[in-house]
Design a protein around this motif. Structure first.
Motif, PDB file in Angstrom:
ATOM      1  N   VAL A  98       0.767  -0.971   0.054  1.00  0.00           N
ATOM      2  CA  VAL A  98      -0.057   0.084  -0.075  1.00  0.00           C
ATOM      3  C   VAL A  98       0.934   1.353  -0.101  1.00  0.00           C
ATOM      4  O   VAL A  98       1.840   1.360   0.419  1.00  0.00           O
ATOM      5  CB  VAL A  98      -0.929   0.106   1.311  1.00  0.00           C
ATOM      6  N   ASP A  99       0.436   2.423  -0.546  1.00  0.00           N
ATOM      7  CA  ASP A  99       0.822   3.757  -0.313  1.00  0.00           C
ATOM      8  C   ASP A  99       0.020   4.494   0.759  1.00  0.00           C
ATOM      9  O   ASP A  99      -1.107   4.192   0.891  1.00  0.00           O
ATOM     10  CB  ASP A  99       0.805   4.430  -1.522  1.00  0.00           C
ATOM     11  N   VAL A 100       0.581   5.177   1.687  1.00  0.00           N
ATOM     12  CA  VAL A 100       0.056   6.097   2.771  1.00  0.00           C
ATOM     13  C   VAL A 100       0.269   7.465   2.462  1.00  0.00           C
ATOM     14  O   VAL A 100       1.365   7.855   2.232  1.00  0.00           O
ATOM     15  CB  VAL A 100       0.450   5.253   4.070  1.00  0.00           C
ATOM     16  N   ILE A 101      -0.681   8.128   2.366  1.00  0.00           N
ATOM     17  CA  ILE A 101      -0.841   9.734   2.260  1.00  0.00           C
ATOM     18  C   ILE A 101      -1.113  10.223   3.670  1.00  0.00           C
ATOM     19  O   ILE A 101      -2.135  10.183   4.219  1.00  0.00           O
ATOM     20  CB  ILE A 101      -1.613  10.211   1.145  1.00  0.00           C
ATOM     21  N   GLY A 102      -0.435  11.235   4.155  1.00  0.00           N
ATOM     22  CA  GLY A 102      -0.757  11.933   5.259  1.00  0.00           C
ATOM     23  C   GLY A 102      -0.013  13.257   5.230  1.00  0.00           C
ATOM     24  O   GLY A 102       0.958  13.748   4.254  1.00  0.00           O
ATOM     25  N   THR A 103      -0.381  14.090   6.120  1.00  0.00           N
ATOM     26  CA  THR A 103       0.242  15.445   6.485  1.00  0.00           C
ATOM     27  C   THR A 103       1.378  15.249   7.510  1.00  0.00           C
ATOM     28  O   THR A 103       1.032  15.050   8.690  1.00  0.00           O
ATOM     29  CB  THR A 103      -0.810  16.421   6.725  1.00  0.00           C
ATOM     30  N   SER A 104       2.669  15.846   7.218  1.00  0.00           N
ATOM     31  CA  SER A 104       3.811  15.607   8.013  1.00  0.00           C
ATOM     32  C   SER A 104       3.516  16.606   9.315  1.00  0.00           C
ATOM     33  O   SER A 104       2.833  17.503   9.364  1.00  0.00           O
ATOM     34  CB  SER A 104       5.081  15.907   7.389  1.00  0.00           C
ATOM     35  N   LYS A 105       4.265  16.309  10.491  1.00  0.00           N
ATOM     36  CA  LYS A 105       4.398  17.126  11.433  1.00  0.00           C
ATOM     37  C   LYS A 105       4.713  18.509  11.241  1.00  0.00           C
ATOM     38  O   LYS A 105       5.674  18.644  10.578  1.00  0.00           O
ATOM     39  CB  LYS A 105       5.118  16.705  12.814  1.00  0.00           C
ATOM     40  N   GLY A 106       4.017  19.627  11.652  1.00  0.00           N
ATOM     41  CA  GLY A 106       4.532  20.990  11.503  1.00  0.00           C
ATOM     42  C   GLY A 106       5.663  21.198  12.560  1.00  0.00           C
ATOM     43  O   GLY A 106       5.599  20.956  13.712  1.00  0.00           O
ATOM     44  N   ARG A 107       6.699  21.772  12.119  1.00  0.00           N
ATOM     45  CA  ARG A 107       8.000  22.101  13.017  1.00  0.00           C
ATOM     46  C   ARG A 107       8.239  23.745  13.075  1.00  0.00           C
ATOM     47  O   ARG A 107       9.040  24.228  13.556  1.00  0.00           O
ATOM     48  CB  ARG A 107       9.053  21.510  12.096  1.00  0.00           C
ATOM     49  N   GLY A 108       7.297  24.361  12.298  1.00  0.00           N
ATOM     50  CA  GLY A 108       7.488  25.900  12.507  1.00  0.00           C
ATOM     51  C   GLY A 108       8.561  26.188  11.639  1.00  0.00           C
ATOM     52  O   GLY A 108       9.205  25.850  10.894  1.00  0.00           O
ATOM     53  N   PHE A 109       9.029  27.664  12.025  1.00  0.00           N
ATOM     54  CA  PHE A 109      10.191  28.321  11.593  1.00  0.00           C
ATOM     55  C   PHE A 109      11.653  27.550  11.891  1.00  0.00           C
ATOM     56  O   PHE A 109      11.817  27.287  13.134  1.00  0.00           O
ATOM     57  CB  PHE A 109      10.355  29.585  11.585  1.00  0.00           C
ATOM     58  N   GLN A 110      12.435  26.940  10.838  1.00  0.00           N
ATOM     59  CA  GLN A 110      13.621  26.216  11.401  1.00  0.00           C
ATOM     60  C   GLN A 110      14.935  26.691  10.665  1.00  0.00           C
ATOM     61  O   GLN A 110      14.816  27.323   9.487  1.00  0.00           O
ATOM     62  CB  GLN A 110      13.569  24.683  11.156  1.00  0.00           C
ATOM     63  N   GLY A 111      15.965  26.648  11.228  1.00  0.00           N
ATOM     64  CA  GLY A 111      17.210  26.989  10.489  1.00  0.00           C
ATOM     65  C   GLY A 111      17.597  25.950   9.373  1.00  0.00           C
ATOM     66  O   GLY A 111      16.864  24.960   9.335  1.00  0.00           O
ATOM     67  N   ALA A 112      18.902  26.448   8.768  1.00  0.00           N
ATOM     68  CA  ALA A 112      19.016  25.722   7.624  1.00  0.00           C
ATOM     69  C   ALA A 112      19.549  23.974   8.139  1.00  0.00           C
ATOM     70  O   ALA A 112      19.508  23.214   7.323  1.00  0.00           O
ATOM     71  CB  ALA A 112      20.122  26.076   6.844  1.00  0.00           C
ATOM     72  N   MET A 113      20.316  24.195   9.430  1.00  0.00           N
ATOM     73  CA  MET A 113      20.831  22.882   9.523  1.00  0.00           C
ATOM     74  C   MET A 113      19.885  21.813   9.971  1.00  0.00           C
ATOM     75  O   MET A 113      19.944  20.560   9.441  1.00  0.00           O
ATOM     76  CB  MET A 113      21.813  23.114  10.983  1.00  0.00           C
ATOM     77  N   ARG A 114      18.779  22.020  10.616  1.00  0.00           N
ATOM     78  CA  ARG A 114      17.512  21.394  10.872  1.00  0.00           C
ATOM     79  C   ARG A 114      16.830  21.036   9.708  1.00  0.00           C
ATOM     80  O   ARG A 114      16.331  20.042   9.170  1.00  0.00           O
ATOM     81  CB  ARG A 114      16.867  21.732  12.053  1.00  0.00           C
ATOM     82  N   ARG A 115      16.598  22.333   8.888  1.00  0.00           N
ATOM     83  CA  ARG A 115      15.642  21.933   7.789  1.00  0.00           C
ATOM     84  C   ARG A 115      16.126  21.314   6.694  1.00  0.00           C
ATOM     85  O   ARG A 115      15.641  20.575   5.850  1.00  0.00           O
ATOM     86  CB  ARG A 115      15.195  23.491   7.200  1.00  0.00           C
ATOM     87  N   HIS A 116      17.485  21.577   6.255  1.00  0.00           N
ATOM     88  CA  HIS A 116      18.032  20.809   5.108  1.00  0.00           C
ATOM     89  C   HIS A 116      19.449  20.088   5.572  1.00  0.00           C
ATOM     90  O   HIS A 116      19.923  19.690   4.649  1.00  0.00           O
ATOM     91  CB  HIS A 116      18.496  22.099   4.177  1.00  0.00           C
ATOM     92  N   ASN A 117      19.736  19.720   6.726  1.00  0.00           N
ATOM     93  CA  ASN A 117      20.740  18.984   7.168  1.00  0.00           C
ATOM     94  C   ASN A 117      22.083  19.416   6.759  1.00  0.00           C
ATOM     95  O   ASN A 117      22.959  18.727   6.457  1.00  0.00           O
ATOM     96  CB  ASN A 117      20.411  17.696   6.736  1.00  0.00           C
ATOM     97  N   PHE A 118      22.184  20.873   7.064  1.00  0.00           N
ATOM     98  CA  PHE A 118      23.374  21.228   6.908  1.00  0.00           C
ATOM     99  C   PHE A 118      24.290  20.915   7.840  1.00  0.00           C
ATOM    100  O   PHE A 118      23.979  20.702   9.111  1.00  0.00           O
ATOM    101  CB  PHE A 118      23.299  22.976   6.807  1.00  0.00           C
ATOM    102  N   HIS A 119      25.827  20.840   7.652  1.00  0.00           N
ATOM    103  CA  HIS A 119      26.489  20.511   8.641  1.00  0.00           C
ATOM    104  C   HIS A 119      26.934  21.480   9.789  1.00  0.00           C
ATOM    105  O   HIS A 119      27.682  21.141  10.723  1.00  0.00           O
ATOM    106  CB  HIS A 119      27.787  19.685   8.192  1.00  0.00           C
ATOM    107  N   GLY A 120      27.055  22.626   9.320  1.00  0.00           N
ATOM    108  CA  GLY A 120      27.190  23.711  10.052  1.00  0.00           C
ATOM    109  C   GLY A 120      28.484  24.346   9.791  1.00  0.00           C
ATOM    110  O   GLY A 120      29.523  23.730   9.352  1.00  0.00           O
TER     111      GLY A 120
END
Length: 214
Positions: free
Chosen positions: A110-132
């Motif tokens: 099956v395929d499951v469709i849903g709405t991901s958890k909202g994380r609000g405003f996040q920086g680039a490290m968390r949002r895009h996995n930048f190493h810093g």
């Protein structure tokens, strides 16, 4: 697309395979209350589809057009209304009951469709996995984005540049999950692995598009 289910994510747990004893992480999805709302045909509506209603709602909390739609169909108001395109041969009969959890069998994909958890405003490290940037003394960057564009050419920030911003609360589809168990008495299905959304959020479970006939 084939007929699917609307469900509510209960949470995650684990079960153990009776054959190998291996632990399998699963998501429990409550599918009680699925009902056929409207059956559309190519002759009357231009295409074949089935509207499925899920989860009872107070009529006072519906807009007038939506409330009128349910009154015209002669069914109780619902919180979620989802349409599934089906082949003409798959259209259910008028007045038929939705099979609920029995729609899928154990082992189905099956395929499951849903709405991901909202994380609000996040920086680039968390949002895009930048190493810093360097974390040592003297560094002025740490968790900042860094350069986002050139100076003279093109003298602007490229479209699609990864930057801080809103994270989560978007529609996501997880494909090719296996139905581990079906429990019609409890009106729940157990799907392997995680699915998008928080506990209590609505999800759509449909036959896998990329695993048909396998």
């Amino acid at each position: 697309m084939s007929l699917g289910l609307i469900g509510k994510k209960v949470g995650m747990t684990r079960i153990f395979s009776q054959e190998t004893g291996a632990m399998v992480p699963v998501t429990v999805i409550d599918v009680a209350g699925n009902a056929f709302a409207q059956i559309k045909t190519a002759a009357g509506d231009g295409y074949d589809a089935v509207q499925v209603a899920f989860d009872a709602q107070k009529e006072s909390r519906l807009t007038r057009p939506v409330a009128g739609h349910f009154k015209k169909l002669g069914i109780a108001p619902a919180k979620v209304l989802k349409e599934f395109r089906v082949e003409a041969a798959e259209l259910p009969a008028q007045g038929a009951a939705h099979p609920g959890a029995a729609l899928f069998e154990a082992g189905a994909w099956v395929d499951v469709i849903g709405t991901s958890k909202g994380r609000g405003f996040q920086g680039a490290m968390r949002r895009h996995n930048f190493h810093g940037s360097p974390a040592a003394h003297g560094s002025m960057m740490h968790r900042r984005t860094g350069s986002v564009g050139a100076c003279a050419t093109p003298s602007r920030v490229w479209k699609g540049q990864k930057m801080p911003g809103h994270m989560g609360n978007v529609r996501r589809t997880v494909q090719n999950l296996r139905v581990v168990q079906v429990r019609p008495d409890d009106n729940v299905i157990l799907v392997s692995g995680p699915v998008p959304g928080a506990r209590g959020s609505y999800v759509v479970v449909r036959p896998a598009k990329k695993k048909q006939g396998k």
